[in-house]
Scaffold this active site. Structure first.
Site, PDB file in Angstrom:
ATOM      1  N   CYS A  19     -41.791 -47.077  10.358  1.00  0.00           N
ATOM      2  CA  CYS A  19     -42.353 -45.881   9.722  1.00  0.00           C
ATOM      3  C   CYS A  19     -43.210 -46.215   8.494  1.00  0.00           C
ATOM      4  O   CYS A  19     -44.026 -45.403   8.069  1.00  0.00           O
ATOM      5  CB  CYS A  19     -41.246 -44.914   9.335  1.00  0.00           C
ATOM      6  SG  CYS A  19     -40.333 -44.313  10.764  1.00  0.00           S
ATOM      7  N   HIS A  73     -44.477 -40.098   4.041  1.00  0.00           N
ATOM      8  CA  HIS A  73     -44.117 -40.241   5.450  1.00  0.00           C
ATOM      9  C   HIS A  73     -43.269 -39.031   5.832  1.00  0.00           C
ATOM     10  O   HIS A  73     -42.363 -38.638   5.092  1.00  0.00           O
ATOM     11  CB  HIS A  73     -43.335 -41.544   5.655  1.00  0.00           C
ATOM     12  CG  HIS A  73     -42.627 -41.602   6.972  1.00  0.00           C
ATOM     13  ND1 HIS A  73     -43.272 -41.363   8.162  1.00  0.00           N
ATOM     14  CD2 HIS A  73     -41.332 -41.835   7.294  1.00  0.00           C
ATOM     15  CE1 HIS A  73     -42.402 -41.458   9.152  1.00  0.00           C
ATOM     16  NE2 HIS A  73     -41.220 -41.747   8.651  1.00  0.00           N
ATOM     17  N   ASN A 121     -41.312 -36.538  13.265  1.00  0.00           N
ATOM     18  CA  ASN A 121     -41.523 -37.862  12.667  1.00  0.00           C
ATOM     19  C   ASN A 121     -42.333 -38.707  13.649  1.00  0.00           C
ATOM     20  O   ASN A 121     -41.822 -39.103  14.692  1.00  0.00           O
ATOM     21  CB  ASN A 121     -40.166 -38.508  12.384  1.00  0.00           C
ATOM     22  CG  ASN A 121     -40.287 -39.904  11.752  1.00  0.00           C
ATOM     23  OD1 ASN A 121     -41.367 -40.487  11.707  1.00  0.00           O
ATOM     24  ND2 ASN A 121     -39.173 -40.426  11.274  1.00  0.00           N
TER      25      ASN A 121
HETATM   26  N1  ACO Z   1     -27.966 -30.626  17.098  1.00  0.00           N
HETATM   27  C1  ACO Z   1     -26.761 -30.104  16.801  1.00  0.00           C
HETATM   28  N2  ACO Z   1     -25.771 -30.817  16.224  1.00  0.00           N
HETATM   29  C2  ACO Z   1     -26.031 -32.100  15.937  1.00  0.00           C
HETATM   30  C3  ACO Z   1     -27.270 -32.707  16.233  1.00  0.00           C
HETATM   31  C4  ACO Z   1     -28.245 -31.908  16.849  1.00  0.00           C
HETATM   32  N3  ACO Z   1     -29.474 -32.382  17.158  1.00  0.00           N
HETATM   33  N4  ACO Z   1     -27.230 -33.997  15.829  1.00  0.00           N
HETATM   34  C5  ACO Z   1     -26.018 -34.202  15.293  1.00  0.00           C
HETATM   35  N5  ACO Z   1     -25.306 -33.054  15.369  1.00  0.00           N
HETATM   36  C6  ACO Z   1     -23.931 -32.830  14.921  1.00  0.00           C
HETATM   37  C7  ACO Z   1     -23.137 -34.105  14.820  1.00  0.00           C
HETATM   38  O1  ACO Z   1     -22.612 -34.477  16.071  1.00  0.00           O
HETATM   39  C8  ACO Z   1     -22.056 -33.699  13.825  1.00  0.00           C
HETATM   40  O2  ACO Z   1     -21.081 -32.978  14.528  1.00  0.00           O
HETATM   41  P1  ACO Z   1     -19.520 -33.211  14.190  1.00  0.00           P
HETATM   42  O3  ACO Z   1     -19.371 -32.810  12.747  1.00  0.00           O
HETATM   43  O4  ACO Z   1     -18.832 -32.308  15.148  1.00  0.00           O
HETATM   44  O5  ACO Z   1     -19.291 -34.677  14.427  1.00  0.00           O
HETATM   45  C9  ACO Z   1     -22.790 -32.747  12.901  1.00  0.00           C
HETATM   46  O6  ACO Z   1     -23.968 -32.313  13.603  1.00  0.00           O
HETATM   47  C10 ACO Z   1     -23.211 -33.382  11.608  1.00  0.00           C
HETATM   48  O7  ACO Z   1     -23.838 -34.629  11.909  1.00  0.00           O
HETATM   49  P2  ACO Z   1     -24.377 -35.556  10.787  1.00  0.00           P
HETATM   50  O8  ACO Z   1     -24.918 -36.815  11.381  1.00  0.00           O
HETATM   51  O9  ACO Z   1     -23.337 -35.653   9.727  1.00  0.00           O
HETATM   52  O10 ACO Z   1     -25.572 -34.656  10.273  1.00  0.00           O
HETATM   53  P3  ACO Z   1     -26.437 -34.818   8.994  1.00  0.00           P
HETATM   54  O11 ACO Z   1     -26.265 -33.656   8.139  1.00  0.00           O
HETATM   55  O12 ACO Z   1     -26.271 -36.181   8.369  1.00  0.00           O
HETATM   56  O13 ACO Z   1     -27.894 -34.736   9.593  1.00  0.00           O
HETATM   57  C11 ACO Z   1     -29.733 -36.197  10.165  1.00  0.00           C
HETATM   58  C12 ACO Z   1     -28.337 -35.707  10.535  1.00  0.00           C
HETATM   59  C13 ACO Z   1     -30.696 -35.009  10.259  1.00  0.00           C
HETATM   60  C14 ACO Z   1     -30.163 -37.266  11.143  1.00  0.00           C
HETATM   61  C15 ACO Z   1     -29.673 -36.723   8.717  1.00  0.00           C
HETATM   62  O14 ACO Z   1     -28.662 -37.670   8.566  1.00  0.00           O
HETATM   63  C16 ACO Z   1     -30.970 -37.321   8.310  1.00  0.00           C
HETATM   64  O15 ACO Z   1     -31.920 -36.627   8.113  1.00  0.00           O
HETATM   65  N6  ACO Z   1     -31.014 -38.634   8.126  1.00  0.00           N
HETATM   66  C17 ACO Z   1     -32.246 -39.317   7.830  1.00  0.00           C
HETATM   67  C18 ACO Z   1     -32.661 -39.945   9.041  1.00  0.00           C
HETATM   68  C19 ACO Z   1     -34.126 -39.847   9.302  1.00  0.00           C
HETATM   69  O16 ACO Z   1     -34.842 -38.963   8.914  1.00  0.00           O
HETATM   70  N7  ACO Z   1     -34.572 -40.803  10.047  1.00  0.00           N
HETATM   71  C20 ACO Z   1     -35.881 -40.855  10.495  1.00  0.00           C
HETATM   72  C21 ACO Z   1     -36.238 -42.258  10.752  1.00  0.00           C
HETATM   73  S1  ACO Z   1     -36.207 -43.187   9.290  1.00  0.00           S
HETATM   74  C22 ACO Z   1     -37.483 -42.725   8.469  1.00  0.00           C
HETATM   75  O17 ACO Z   1     -38.496 -42.362   9.036  1.00  0.00           O
HETATM   76  C23 ACO Z   1     -37.341 -42.742   7.041  1.00  0.00           C
END
Ligand code: ACO
Length: 323
Positions: free
Chosen positions: A113, A250, A280
């Protein structure tokens, strides 16, 4: 002193738009969950057979048209991508050929990224050293090809697209009032590999593999890393957040962008957001956002712009430039 000035930009998005509701038909997710956690509402997905080279070529042609140049005016092409057409040759060389460029050179860069920031920094150094006078820098991705479409924690986050800029060597006075790139900051740290990676490759599994991510861990590190390189950019130039006209980060996740801007005291109306309609797009996200902000008249001559990215590796970096 030589300054690297963006003289044209262009972008391309596949026609096929996939909304959150569309995704909810095939994976266990909802529009509400995706919007609340990421800010993403839709993304563009390449058609079968539509490749990174196809998207990159279209963005490249648009950037050259915008700059009013032809391939004869280029010395070099640098393509930032993690989703090349083939393991080799470099996709940039294929684009070079498609554009009808029979001179100079082309190569790919891989910083996930952060790829566009790494490629633009590299181009800046080539121009400053006198190695080249005009360079086409492209960010193009088809991340849809490396997603596990059964993994709801990752497949909802990404999209396909391409953006490109023409970067040209111009004389500057060496002050922060100069047009062009004022400072570049790059970082990487391989100890974070397991937090965001693709579980395949020619030398390990002999397969392409799928993207794997510990989302919470990426989120936890992102804001600190982003602010580190932005603060370094301000320190290198003596400028500060109040001097900025535009923050073009980004586009990974609106929550990461908002938290970074808040920590840096960059006001929300200076932040360019495209993650809502692009998702993204990895190395393509910054040039896509920049081109959109230029096309809709936000960015004006003389504006101070901060570009920033963080991604797999981890890699991260920032570029401060005057338009
Ligand atoms: N739809 C519905 N529920 C979902 C989904 C989905 N797409 N994905 C995960 N869940 C559920 C999980 O299973 C979990 O359920 P549980 O509590 O029953 O186990 C619940 O939602 C919470 O999951 P978390 O992983 O704790 O969710 P979080 O609030 O951390 O959000 C996310 C996840 C959006 C990926 C977040 O961690 C994030 O934004 N991280 C940054 C990652 C990123 O942006 N990466 C991009 C690439 S890197 C870059 O470009 C910088």
């Amino acid at each position: 002193m030589i300054r690297s000035v963006i003289t044209g930009c262009g972008s391309y998005l596949p026609e096929n738009i996939v909304t959150n509701d569309d995704l909810a038909k095939t994976v266990d997710t909802t529009d509400e969950w995706i919007v609340q956690r990421t800010g993403i509402r839709q993304r563009h997905i390449a058609e079968d057979g539509e490749t990174t080279a196809d998207l990159g070529e279209k963005a490249a042609r648009a950037a050259m048209k915008d700059a009013g140049i032809t391939v004869d005016d280029l010395d070099l092409i640098i393509l930032a991508t993690s989703t090349p057409n083939n393991t080799f040759p470099a996709t940039s060389v294929e684009i070079q050929h498609r554009l009808g460029m029979n001179h100079g050179a082309a190569f790919d860069m891989q910083a996930v990224c952060s790829g566009f920031v790494f490629a633009l920094t590299t181009a800046d150094q080539y121009l400053k050293s006198g190695f080249a006078k005009r360079i086409l820098v492209i960010g193009a991705e088809t991340f849809s090809r490396i997603l596990d479409w059964e993994d709801r924690t990752t497949c909802v986050l990404f999209g396909d697209g391409a953006g490109a800029v023409v970067l040209e060597a111009r004389e500057g006075e060496g002050s922060v009032s100069d047009q062009g790139i004022l400072t570049c900051q790059l970082r990487s740290d391989g100890s974070h590999k397991d937090k965001l990676y693709v579980d395949g490759g020619p030398s390990t599994t002999q397969t392409v593999g799928h993207l794997r991510m510990q989302g919470k861990e990426v989120f936890r590190h992102a804001v600190g890393m982003i602010t580190d390189v932005i603060v370094a950019s301000f320190k290198a130039t003596g400028l500060n957040a109040d001097d900025l006209n535009w923050f073009i980060p980004h586009q990974a996740n609106k929550r990461i962008i908002d938290a970074s801007a808040k920590k840096l005291k960059i006001s929300p109306e200076k932040v360019v957001i495209t993650v809502d309609h692009h998702g993204n797009t990895s190395a393509a996200s910054i040039p896509l956002a920049l081109c959109e902000a230029v096309a809709n008249g936000k960015v004006k001559k003389g504006d101070l712009i901060m570009l920033e990215a963080m991604g797999g590796g981890f890699t991260w970096g920032a570029i401060l430039l005057r338009w």
